[in-house]
Design a protein around this motif. Structure first.
Motif, short mmCIF file in Angstrom:
data_model
loop_
_atom_site.label_atom_id
_atom_site.label_comp_id
_atom_site.label_asym_id
_atom_site.label_seq_id
_atom_site.Cartn_x
_atom_site.Cartn_y
_atom_site.Cartn_z
N LYS A 88 -9.50 -67.16 50.51
CA LYS A 88 -8.58 -66.79 49.44
C LYS A 88 -7.72 -67.98 49.02
O LYS A 88 -7.47 -68.18 47.83
CB LYS A 88 -7.69 -65.63 49.92
CG LYS A 88 -6.75 -65.12 48.86
CD LYS A 88 -6.17 -63.78 49.27
CE LYS A 88 -4.68 -63.88 49.44
NZ LYS A 88 -4.07 -62.62 49.85
N SER B 44 3.72 -58.25 46.53
CA SER B 44 2.56 -59.11 46.80
C SER B 44 1.41 -58.81 45.85
O SER B 44 0.74 -59.73 45.38
CB SER B 44 2.08 -58.93 48.24
OG SER B 44 3.05 -59.43 49.12
N GLU B 48 -0.38 -61.46 43.45
CA GLU B 48 -1.82 -61.68 43.52
C GLU B 48 -2.53 -61.37 42.21
O GLU B 48 -3.53 -62.02 41.87
CB GLU B 48 -2.42 -60.86 44.67
CG GLU B 48 -1.96 -61.39 46.02
CD GLU B 48 -3.00 -61.22 47.10
OE1 GLU B 48 -4.20 -61.13 46.76
OE2 GLU B 48 -2.61 -61.15 48.26
N THR B 53 -6.06 -63.50 42.35
CA THR B 53 -6.78 -63.24 43.60
C THR B 53 -7.02 -61.74 43.78
O THR B 53 -7.81 -61.33 44.59
CB THR B 53 -6.03 -63.79 44.83
OG1 THR B 53 -4.68 -63.33 44.79
CG2 THR B 53 -6.03 -65.29 44.85
N LYS B 54 -6.27 -60.94 43.01
CA LYS B 54 -6.61 -59.52 42.90
C LYS B 54 -6.85 -59.24 41.43
O LYS B 54 -6.21 -59.82 40.56
CB LYS B 54 -5.44 -58.65 43.40
CG LYS B 54 -5.37 -58.56 44.90
CD LYS B 54 -4.77 -57.25 45.38
CE LYS B 54 -5.02 -57.06 46.86
NZ LYS B 54 -3.97 -57.65 47.69
N PHE B 83 0.83 -67.96 50.25
CA PHE B 83 0.70 -66.53 50.44
C PHE B 83 1.49 -66.08 51.66
O PHE B 83 1.90 -66.89 52.49
CB PHE B 83 -0.77 -66.14 50.65
CG PHE B 83 -1.58 -66.20 49.41
CD1 PHE B 83 -1.22 -65.46 48.30
CD2 PHE B 83 -2.71 -66.99 49.33
CE1 PHE B 83 -1.97 -65.50 47.15
CE2 PHE B 83 -3.48 -67.04 48.19
CZ PHE B 83 -3.10 -66.30 47.09
#
Lengths: 247, 244
Positions: A88, B44, B48, B53-54, B83
């Protein structure tokens, strides 16, 4: 390229620090070769054979490192890096998580190549080993096995939901392959029934290729193993590309 | 002032649960923006979704005028991220982690200078796992700064630190702010937010229930202290009893 080099250096160092691969990919093949050599010496592989037992086993022992890196090392490191969110982290850099995967594949390929060289040097020094067949065919087959076994590893690492399951699957693949593919326990000494079971394992087919190439046997018996190895590589790579879980 | 980050109508659900619902946000260049809320409020997830990342369900995000998916490579050359989870390899040394991080960027900063600045120079040869909580967090700020970013995202940088370590990290962020870096952070500590943040957004169950300056937040509440005001916002029914 600069990122790749820096990562490869650092990942190799980390992997050496872990010692697992040093033991299972570098030391173990040499030990197995020496044990086989000491037990069977330079006797012919079977009565009337033109090559010795060591000649026959060289190709098989040389794949121990591929097996260790491919089905043990790769699945574990991929699933660990996913669970540690290292993949990630690479997503929020100008590079991509595929970079660190490529680095891992190259790292394990290096272990295999170093192991191949060391096994050859040991065989040549202690058991007067010489490759009777073609180096070109041998290296081609070696590369194909690497491709095929590593693709299994990337697929397992990419799909396993967590490192624990990856570890279980890796063990289920690694130990049967190590014992029954003929890498350690020679295929030729297995009873016929066991040989039939062993034939299912892709590495068994790969080792048949290496034996044919290293002993200079006629190439007509290698077509089926080649097809099997290529099929495994394509299927596993396709599944890995389609279903790989980055998180 | 130039807009560094713009978020419009951001939504994200996990199954039936709305984790983030219709978030709008504008962060100007050089601003420190604090994202607040209880655990599970959606901080979060918001970060993200902003970083890609999401996958967001709806809404648009633009960082430094770029789309996070289309211009990923160009964008992340100018953005530093830390993160919540510490994501580094087992058995890696401080110098190695910095070296590798620097190698990922074309114009990386000299990490030795950053380590010096953050008081970590004597830890260069240590394993990252051997560092104390405060040292680790300072190292993670260093990692986020290695790309020489124009904006950094820091998710709960001071959670789990003791008072001393928290102050150290706090001081580091103040210095960065003074240098004009744009920072988006999440935090559970209201003293920290008061000291650092120009603007804040308070999230509750994925929705923005306040957006503005700390002072505005206090003025619009029945309290004088920011921490009390924050609790009032996040728990409007229950808090009255808690104070009495």
């Amino acid at each position: 390229m600069r990122s790749f080099k820096a990562l490869l250096i650092s990942e190799s160092k980390l992997s050496l620090r872990g010692m697992d691969m040093v033991i299972f990919a570098i030391c173990m093949p040499i030990v197995v070769l020496i044990v086989l050599g000491v037990i069977f010496g330079n006797k012919p592989a079977f009565e009337g054979a033109e090559y010795t037992f060591v000649d026959q086993s060289f190709g098989a022992v040389a794949t121990i490192a591929i097996c260790a890196g491919g089905v043990m090392g790769l699945p574990l490191v991929i699933s660990e890096y996913r669970s540690r969110k290292i993949l990630k982290r690479f997503k929020v850099t100008p590079t991509s998580p595929a970079l660190i995967l490529a680095v891992q594949v190259v790292n394990y390929a290096l272990y295999s190549i170093v192991s191949l060289i060391l096994v050859f040097v040991t065989a040549a020094l202690f058991f007067d080993y010489q490759l009777q067949g073609s180096w070109l065919h041998f290296l081609g087959a070696y590369l194909l096995i690497m491709l095929s076994i590593f693709s299994i590893g990337v697929m397992v690492g990419g799909l396993a939901p967590n490192p624990k399951i990856a570890g279980v699957i890796a063990s289920l693949l690694y130990f049967p392959m190590l014992i029954f593919s003929g890498t350690t326990l020679p295929y030729e000494v297995m009873p016929a029934a066991l040989q039939k079971i062993a034939d299912v394992l892709p590495l068994t087919q790969g080792i048949k290729l290496l034996k044919a190439a290293s002993l200079g046997l006629p190439l007509d018996i290698v077509l089926l193993p080649i097809i099997i190895m290529i099929t495994v590589a394509i299927v596993c790579t396709a599944i890995a590309l389609r279903f790989f879980k980055w998180e | 002032m130039e807009t560094t980050l713009q978020v419009v109508g951001l939504c994200k659900s996990y199954g039936q649960v709305k984790a983030v619902n219709d978030i709008n946000m504008v962060v100007k260049r050089g601003e420190v923006f604090g994202l607040l809320g209880a655990n599970g409020a959606g901080k979060s997830t918001t970060i993200e979704c902003i970083l890609g990342t999401k996958k967001k369900d709806r809404g648009t995000v633009s960082i430094l005028g770029m789309d996070v998916h289309k211009d990923r490579k160009k964008l992340f050359a100018r953005v530093g991220v830390q993160f919540q989870e510490a994501n580094y390899q087992d058995k890696i040394r401080v110098s190695e982690l910095c070296e590798v991080t620097a190698s990922l960027y074309k114009d990386a900063r000299d990490y030795a200078g950053l380590l010096q600045q953050f008081g970590l120079m004597d830890k260069v040869k240590n394993l990252v796992s051997e560092l104390s909580g405060g040292e680790k967090q300072r190292l993670f700020i260093v990692l986020a700064l290695i790309p020489n970013p124009e904006v950094v995202f820091l998710d709960e940088l001071t959670t789990g630190l003791d008072a001393r370590a928290r102050r150290d990290v706090w001081r580091c962020l103040s210095d960065l702010k003074a240098k004009g870096l744009t920072i988006l952070l999440t935090s559970h500590f209201m003293d920290e937010v008061e000291a650092l943040c120009d603007n804040i957004m308070i999230l509750k169950q994925g929705e923005s229930i306040f957006c503005g300056t700390v002072q505005e937040a206090v003025e619009a509440s029945p309290y004088d202290k920011f921490e009390d005001a924050y609790l009032w916002y996040t728990d409007k029914e229950g808090y009255e009893y808690a104070v009495i």
